[in-house]
Design an enzyme around this catalytic site. Sequence first.
Site, PDB file in Angstrom:
ATOM      1  CG  HIS A  51      -1.811   1.187   1.345  1.00  0.00           C
ATOM      2  ND1 HIS A  51      -1.429   2.324   2.039  1.00  0.00           N
ATOM      3  CD2 HIS A  51      -3.040   1.462   0.841  1.00  0.00           C
ATOM      4  CE1 HIS A  51      -2.389   3.222   1.964  1.00  0.00           C
ATOM      5  NE2 HIS A  51      -3.386   2.724   1.252  1.00  0.00           N
ATOM      6  CB  CYS A  77      -5.507   1.757 -15.469  1.00  0.00           C
ATOM      7  SG  CYS A  77      -6.780   0.673 -14.788  1.00  0.00           S
TER       8      CYS A  77
END
Length: 853
Positions: free
Chosen positions: A425, A801
Amino acid sequence: MSELGFTEITASAPIVTTRHGGRAKCLQRLIRLDMPVPRTVALDFDAVHGVSAGEMPDLKAMLDLFGPDPLLSVRPSSEDPDWGGPSAILNIGMNDALHAKLVGSHGEAAANALYLRFIQSYAVHVGRLDPDDFDAADAPTAEALQDALELYEEETDSYFPQDPQVQLAEILRSMARAWEGTTARLLREAKGAPADAGLGLVVQKMALGVGKGLSGSGVMQFVNGDTGLREVRGRYLCKSQGRDALTAPDDSDVMYLTRDPRGRSIEDVLPQNFADLITYGDKVRTRLREEMQIEFTIENEQLFILDAVRVQRSERANVRIAVELANDGIIGHDEAVLRIPPRALAELLHSQVDPKGDRDVFAEGIAASPGAATGKIVFNARAAQAMAAQDEDCILVRRETSPEDIRGMHAARGILTIRGGITSHAAVIARGLGLPCVVGAGDLKLDKKKGKLIAPDGRVFREGDVITVDGAAGEALSGSVDLLPPELGDCFKKLMTWADEFRDIGIRANADTPPDADKAVMFEAEGIGLCRTEHMFIDDDRLLAMREMIFANSSEDRRAALERLLPMQRDDFTALFRIMQGKPVCIRLFDPPLHEFLPHGREGMRELAEALDLPISDVTMRVAGLREFNPMLGMRGVRLGVTVPEIYDMQARAIFEATIEVSKIGDPVVPEIMIPLVSAKREVEIVKTRIDAVAAAVRVEAEADFTYRLGVMVETPRAALRADEIAHHASFMSFGTNDLTQMTYGLSRDDAGRFMGEYVNQGVYVEDPFHTLDRDGVGELLEIGAERARGAREEVTLSICGEHGGNPESIAFCREAGFDYVSCSPFRVPVARLAAAHLAIQDRMAQEAEKAK
């Protein structure tokens, strides 16, 4: 190879880089430019390999070329100079007899220096004796020379060889065997050389820089290796050889090259030699098409050019040099583009630690996001926000980050985590924000209760202490250090303009906020390929409304809570559309599980209970009820859109109302609305029906018309396999390679860092599949999805993406698979643009070469 086992380097000799190496070929080019290069012969790769096996060239014939009393040097000549090679050895041929002659012609000190240098080199590189025993003497006296000869005899039980042929044979054999040794092979393989890379050797007549008067040696270049600006740089040292001038102390007999008020210069004292060097420098630049550093010797005012090598340079300088060479018509725009490695742009886009400064490293981890930043340590998001509010720079230090840390990450200048890998993250968000980040610094210990960070060496850092994060090196440094600012000058912009002329695939940016969009425009992205709307709900005022919606018990109550968020979302999209006016903006509807917006600790739940005027037990029960065993595979994405449709209704309305508003002031906006985590066509049908209904309602209410495109994000293997069915309802399909990789492998990208290094080391995976696109597994799903989607709907737009979007390898795959564009974080857009240009140019060159056959 010549029958003699060597080839004299002349203007017409058959010298080839792939057989004789780069140095041999460069020397031939210097000779062709009429430079005064001493007589030189080359041994090709096969000859050197033969030498290592005991097959010597005709050394007598070689030495005869150099006349009586030859004095020679031997230098390595690998195919690529970056691959290195054994150390050069000078003054081969020095013996007692030649020493006596040189005492008469050059003086005792000069003769002693030449002989001593050779003895020391021979002892260390051929005799393999201890270098410490043969340190350079303080002064080249007769006693020092005698001591060196006696030490050699003592250590080897033999006299120092006096026959030049024997000396040369042993040196050639030593250098050949050194190249083929295990250590040398591993070192050059680390630099990209093939395991069987060959070595050539060049044997050159020595030009003695120890003659009378101002004789000496030096190096000269015509560009600043740090900045790329044109200027004469270098050093010259009287009574020296080779590259001695570079390591000579300032108080030695060093001369300036250009006129300088501080002391003597070559330009003043030896003006003709200086003028010749300037001429040769210009010739090298224009004819060899590169900025080169010239190694030269002046012997009794006669100039000799011994070698020329590519100027060592920073990436900043490399861009300027390539652009200036193209501006001057020396190379083409395509070659200038190819000379800049795409990943090297990180040095230009971010601040960097000054390589000349001191580094006090207290922790090492994974280089997760490039750049460097200095700031005070903070251990939580609130502290980071408070520090930023006081205009103070801070570094957010966490065990690992979570969505709750987003606000603190936005406020921080850099991030350091103890856990995590390249796709954790912290790493993903940092790259998107352009923040330097080091993750996986597992040797650090964080004591949150006592507010301290303990380094492996026992040092303790507390909140407020200043540290520096070097995201390029994967290091945390104590204190502040000198930083080099980003470099986005005219040369960089011109290079990127040329790159855009060649590339043939679109490059968009992932951008969630107006500042992200500003960066996308600054880096000339062609639009936004992924706007993650969940990042728009992290501010305190929005977060409370979101939590009210989550705690609502009916559709009407949810709508009421979302009504408060509608104007905020509309403002978000209005700002994005204005910044990107005329460019496509692809908006991903709400994706994460709802529990991510709820507090986890007791204190956070108490505060939420107060805000909602609920008993803490109700809050605790609700949070527990929303908790999932595997939230990333649970109630998120389109599943929320189907089961809690009010969220997508609100977002669609905000998008359409912003579209109408911004279209009034400029080019019409055509938003792209993307449904996340699709796995079945019926999901798309359900969501599409509701979004079309919202669009119809907004058209009637606003009495305005607009168009939009609806597409899906392909993140599940099933969506890729059923792409033909889904494509009937989608104008575009954007492959989210982060989640697609996660689901294909059954790996958590946040946890994989704990063992991924070992997997790569043991060859389970060639590379971390979250870092480099897996062509075989995930890539096959992409190909299947693309082929089936286009088969069902030829005009469907295809893209990726995920984090892979900015990787040159992924861009190569997407071009081959016929994708329309890739999308990546704003700071990776220039890298992607340049990588795409490289691929297009290389394809064109390959096609031209094929036609020429």
